[in-house]
Design a protein around this motif. Structure first.
Motif, PDB file in Angstrom:
ATOM      1  N   MET A   1     -24.149 -31.556  20.435  1.00 42.44           N
ATOM      2  CA  MET A   1     -24.920 -30.928  19.363  1.00 42.44           C
ATOM      3  C   MET A   1     -25.951 -29.995  19.976  1.00 42.44           C
ATOM      4  O   MET A   1     -26.602 -30.325  20.977  1.00 42.44           O
ATOM      5  CB  MET A   1     -25.618 -31.992  18.506  1.00 42.44           C
ATOM      6  N   ALA A   2     -26.102 -28.816  19.379  1.00 43.90           N
ATOM      7  CA  ALA A   2     -27.052 -27.837  19.898  1.00 43.90           C
ATOM      8  C   ALA A   2     -28.482 -28.302  19.661  1.00 43.90           C
ATOM      9  O   ALA A   2     -28.774 -29.075  18.736  1.00 43.90           O
ATOM     10  CB  ALA A   2     -26.830 -26.484  19.221  1.00 43.90           C
ATOM     11  N   GLY A   3     -29.394 -27.807  20.500  1.00 46.61           N
ATOM     12  CA  GLY A   3     -30.799 -28.102  20.327  1.00 46.61           C
ATOM     13  C   GLY A   3     -31.418 -27.238  19.236  1.00 46.61           C
ATOM     14  O   GLY A   3     -30.727 -26.479  18.545  1.00 46.61           O
ATOM     15  N   THR A   4     -32.725 -27.347  19.104  1.00 46.84           N
ATOM     16  CA  THR A   4     -33.483 -26.587  18.115  1.00 46.84           C
ATOM     17  C   THR A   4     -34.327 -25.536  18.812  1.00 46.84           C
ATOM     18  O   THR A   4     -34.938 -25.812  19.856  1.00 46.84           O
ATOM     19  CB  THR A   4     -34.400 -27.512  17.296  1.00 46.84           C
ATOM     20  N   ALA A  73     -27.901 -13.300  25.276  1.00 48.04           N
ATOM     21  CA  ALA A  73     -26.991 -14.416  25.016  1.00 48.04           C
ATOM     22  C   ALA A  73     -27.169 -15.543  26.030  1.00 48.04           C
ATOM     23  O   ALA A  73     -27.049 -16.727  25.680  1.00 48.04           O
ATOM     24  CB  ALA A  73     -25.553 -13.915  25.017  1.00 48.04           C
ATOM     25  N   ALA A  74     -27.464 -15.204  27.277  1.00 51.83           N
ATOM     26  CA  ALA A  74     -27.633 -16.233  28.305  1.00 51.83           C
ATOM     27  C   ALA A  74     -28.828 -17.138  28.006  1.00 51.83           C
ATOM     28  O   ALA A  74     -28.859 -18.300  28.436  1.00 51.83           O
ATOM     29  CB  ALA A  74     -27.819 -15.570  29.674  1.00 51.83           C
ATOM     30  N   LEU A  75     -29.797 -16.636  27.257  1.00 51.76           N
ATOM     31  CA  LEU A  75     -30.973 -17.430  26.931  1.00 51.76           C
ATOM     32  C   LEU A  75     -30.651 -18.553  25.953  1.00 51.76           C
ATOM     33  O   LEU A  75     -31.436 -19.481  25.790  1.00 51.76           O
ATOM     34  CB  LEU A  75     -32.063 -16.529  26.347  1.00 51.76           C
ATOM     35  N   LEU A  76     -29.498 -18.455  25.290  1.00 54.90           N
ATOM     36  CA  LEU A  76     -29.070 -19.499  24.362  1.00 54.90           C
ATOM     37  C   LEU A  76     -28.434 -20.696  25.066  1.00 54.90           C
ATOM     38  O   LEU A  76     -28.265 -21.760  24.463  1.00 54.90           O
ATOM     39  CB  LEU A  76     -28.044 -18.944  23.369  1.00 54.90           C
ATOM     40  N   GLU A  77     -28.060 -20.547  26.329  1.00 48.98           N
ATOM     41  CA  GLU A  77     -27.290 -21.593  27.005  1.00 48.98           C
ATOM     42  C   GLU A  77     -27.951 -22.966  26.984  1.00 48.98           C
ATOM     43  O   GLU A  77     -27.281 -23.970  26.692  1.00 48.98           O
ATOM     44  CB  GLU A  77     -26.975 -21.147  28.436  1.00 48.98           C
ATOM     45  N   GLY A  82     -27.670 -28.531  24.306  1.00 47.49           N
ATOM     46  CA  GLY A  82     -28.330 -29.652  23.658  1.00 47.49           C
ATOM     47  C   GLY A  82     -29.824 -29.755  23.868  1.00 47.49           C
ATOM     48  O   GLY A  82     -30.461 -30.675  23.353  1.00 47.49           O
ATOM     49  N   HIS A  83     -30.424 -28.815  24.630  1.00 44.71           N
ATOM     50  CA  HIS A  83     -31.868 -28.853  24.865  1.00 44.71           C
ATOM     51  C   HIS A  83     -32.623 -28.156  23.729  1.00 44.71           C
ATOM     52  O   HIS A  83     -32.193 -27.106  23.245  1.00 44.71           O
ATOM     53  CB  HIS A  83     -32.219 -28.147  26.177  1.00 44.71           C
ATOM     54  N   ASP A  84     -33.747 -28.735  23.331  1.00 45.20           N
ATOM     55  CA  ASP A  84     -34.668 -28.002  22.471  1.00 45.20           C
ATOM     56  C   ASP A  84     -35.382 -26.952  23.320  1.00 45.20           C
ATOM     57  O   ASP A  84     -35.707 -27.203  24.495  1.00 45.20           O
ATOM     58  CB  ASP A  84     -35.711 -28.942  21.853  1.00 45.20           C
ATOM     59  N   VAL A  85     -35.638 -25.781  22.733  1.00 45.21           N
ATOM     60  CA  VAL A  85     -36.247 -24.662  23.466  1.00 45.21           C
ATOM     61  C   VAL A  85     -37.384 -24.092  22.634  1.00 45.21           C
ATOM     62  O   VAL A  85     -37.274 -23.968  21.406  1.00 45.21           O
ATOM     63  CB  VAL A  85     -35.201 -23.555  23.769  1.00 45.21           C
ATOM     64  N   GLY A  86     -38.474 -23.733  23.300  1.00 45.75           N
ATOM     65  CA  GLY A  86     -39.592 -23.088  22.624  1.00 45.75           C
ATOM     66  C   GLY A  86     -39.610 -21.596  22.929  1.00 45.75           C
ATOM     67  O   GLY A  86     -39.458 -21.192  24.080  1.00 45.75           O
ATOM     68  N   LEU A  87     -39.762 -20.780  21.905  1.00 46.62           N
ATOM     69  CA  LEU A  87     -39.922 -19.328  22.064  1.00 46.62           C
ATOM     70  C   LEU A  87     -41.403 -19.016  21.969  1.00 46.62           C
ATOM     71  O   LEU A  87     -42.058 -19.340  20.973  1.00 46.62           O
ATOM     72  CB  LEU A  87     -39.138 -18.586  20.985  1.00 46.62           C
ATOM     73  N   GLY A 100     -38.800 -11.344  20.767  1.00 47.47           N
ATOM     74  CA  GLY A 100     -38.133 -12.610  20.512  1.00 47.47           C
ATOM     75  C   GLY A 100     -37.221 -12.599  19.308  1.00 47.47           C
ATOM     76  O   GLY A 100     -36.362 -13.488  19.160  1.00 47.47           O
ATOM     77  N   ALA A 101     -37.375 -11.598  18.429  1.00 43.41           N
ATOM     78  CA  ALA A 101     -36.518 -11.524  17.240  1.00 43.41           C
ATOM     79  C   ALA A 101     -35.040 -11.471  17.607  1.00 43.41           C
ATOM     80  O   ALA A 101     -34.191 -11.992  16.876  1.00 43.41           O
ATOM     81  CB  ALA A 101     -36.899 -10.300  16.408  1.00 43.41           C
ATOM     82  N   ALA A 102     -34.713 -10.857  18.736  1.00 42.36           N
ATOM     83  CA  ALA A 102     -33.314 -10.752  19.157  1.00 42.36           C
ATOM     84  C   ALA A 102     -32.718 -12.130  19.426  1.00 42.36           C
ATOM     85  O   ALA A 102     -31.554 -12.397  19.084  1.00 42.36           O
ATOM     86  CB  ALA A 102     -33.202  -9.876  20.403  1.00 42.36           C
ATOM     87  N   LEU A 103     -33.500 -13.023  20.014  1.00 44.46           N
ATOM     88  CA  LEU A 103     -33.011 -14.376  20.298  1.00 44.46           C
ATOM     89  C   LEU A 103     -32.858 -15.166  19.003  1.00 44.46           C
ATOM     90  O   LEU A 103     -31.901 -15.919  18.840  1.00 44.46           O
ATOM     91  CB  LEU A 103     -33.968 -15.087  21.251  1.00 44.46           C
ATOM     92  N   VAL A 104     -33.793 -14.994  18.076  1.00 44.09           N
ATOM     93  CA  VAL A 104     -33.717 -15.703  16.802  1.00 44.09           C
ATOM     94  C   VAL A 104     -32.458 -15.296  16.042  1.00 44.09           C
ATOM     95  O   VAL A 104     -31.736 -16.139  15.491  1.00 44.09           O
ATOM     96  CB  VAL A 104     -34.974 -15.432  15.950  1.00 44.09           C
ATOM     97  N   ALA A 105     -32.174 -14.000  16.007  1.00 51.54           N
ATOM     98  CA  ALA A 105     -30.977 -13.520  15.311  1.00 51.54           C
ATOM     99  C   ALA A 105     -29.712 -14.107  15.931  1.00 51.54           C
ATOM    100  O   ALA A 105     -28.790 -14.529  15.213  1.00 51.54           O
ATOM    101  CB  ALA A 105     -30.929 -11.996  15.349  1.00 51.54           C
ATOM    102  N   LEU A 106     -29.675 -14.147  17.266  1.00 54.59           N
ATOM    103  CA  LEU A 106     -28.493 -14.676  17.939  1.00 54.59           C
ATOM    104  C   LEU A 106     -28.364 -16.187  17.714  1.00 54.59           C
ATOM    105  O   LEU A 106     -27.251 -16.708  17.573  1.00 54.59           O
ATOM    106  CB  LEU A 106     -28.574 -14.361  19.434  1.00 54.59           C
ATOM    107  N   ALA A 107     -29.501 -16.886  17.656  1.00 59.05           N
ATOM    108  CA  ALA A 107     -29.461 -18.324  17.388  1.00 59.05           C
ATOM    109  C   ALA A 107     -28.834 -18.601  16.024  1.00 59.05           C
ATOM    110  O   ALA A 107     -27.995 -19.493  15.883  1.00 59.05           O
ATOM    111  CB  ALA A 107     -30.878 -18.898  17.455  1.00 59.05           C
TER     112      ALA A 107
END
Length: 235
Positions: A1-4, A73-77, A82-87, A100-107
């Protein structure tokens, strides 16, 4: 399961202030993975936030204006593993006037849960304190650097504000603040409301909001001070 993916606001200038409510802090102090705009600043913020893992052991990945779109995309790995990540932004609210909006959109595209946390936004704080229309507003980012182009942009924003009853909010590089303020006072109509809010949440906070014709002759010195500009030509 993916993290948050947690969107963690940071202080607007002083880590000694309580910039996050305690329940919000408690949700992210366990994190060990972060995506940050600047590592040095982020480490200072995270230490003040009370992250339980030693700061030197945190995993920090950088996302800023120099990041190539193909590298996001690599920042999503870690999230997909399964790790939670803070932006974490450089200051204020992540993903608002922030890369950071680019990462949120990709998430969202990859089905990763996104959790925004409550914290300071200089844009909203300035709007709140301006006395301008908070029902309809637009954030215009940076105006052009060239004085002639900037003047045209100011007139266009004022016209839009008048036509649509819409407050216009924008920013400037701090060392050009005084030049922008002077041009705003010279360009805007006398009845247009002009508000400036700088050093928000800090002891040196300054907020001035008047129709242009009522602005004091001695304008505040905004040089190298983070500032938000608000223009409202209706009402």
């Amino acid at each position: 399961m993916a993290g948050t993916l947690y969107l963690i606001p940071t202080p607007l200038g002083d880590e000694n202030t309580a910039w996050l409510p305690e329940p919000e802090r408690a949700r992210v102090t366990h994190l060990t993975h972060f995506v940050v705009e600047a590592e040095k600043t982020a480490r200072r913020h995270l230490k003040a936030l009370g992250v339980t893992t030693p700061i030197r052991e945190l995993t920090l990945a950088t996302l800023n204006e120099h990041t190539v779109p193909g590298d996001v995309a690599a920042l999503l790995e870690p999230l997909l593993a399964g790790h939670d990540v803070g932006l974490v932004s450089e200051a204020g609210t992540p993903a608002v006037a922030d890369p950071g909006a680019a990462l949120v959109a990709l998430a969202h595209a990859r089905g990763v849960r996104v959790e925004p946390l409550i914290g300071p936004s200089s844009i909203l704080l300035a709007l709140m304190a301006s006395g301008a229309n908070g029902q309809r507003f637009a954030f215009a980012g940076y105006l052009p650097v060239d004085a002639t182009e900037r003047g045209a942009a100011i007139r266009a924003l004022e016209a839009r504000s008048r036509q649509f009853d819409e407050t216009q909010v924008f920013i400037e590089t701090p060392y050009r603040n005084n030049a922008l303020l002077e041009q705003l006072r010279q360009t805007l109509s006398p009845a247009t409301r002009l508000a400036v809010a700088c050093d928000l949440t800090l002891p040196t906070q300054t907020i001035v909001s008047h129709p242009v014709k009522d602005w004091p002759a001695e304008a505040p010195n905004l040089h190298k001070r983070p500032a938000i500009f608000v223009v409202y030509a209706s009402g």
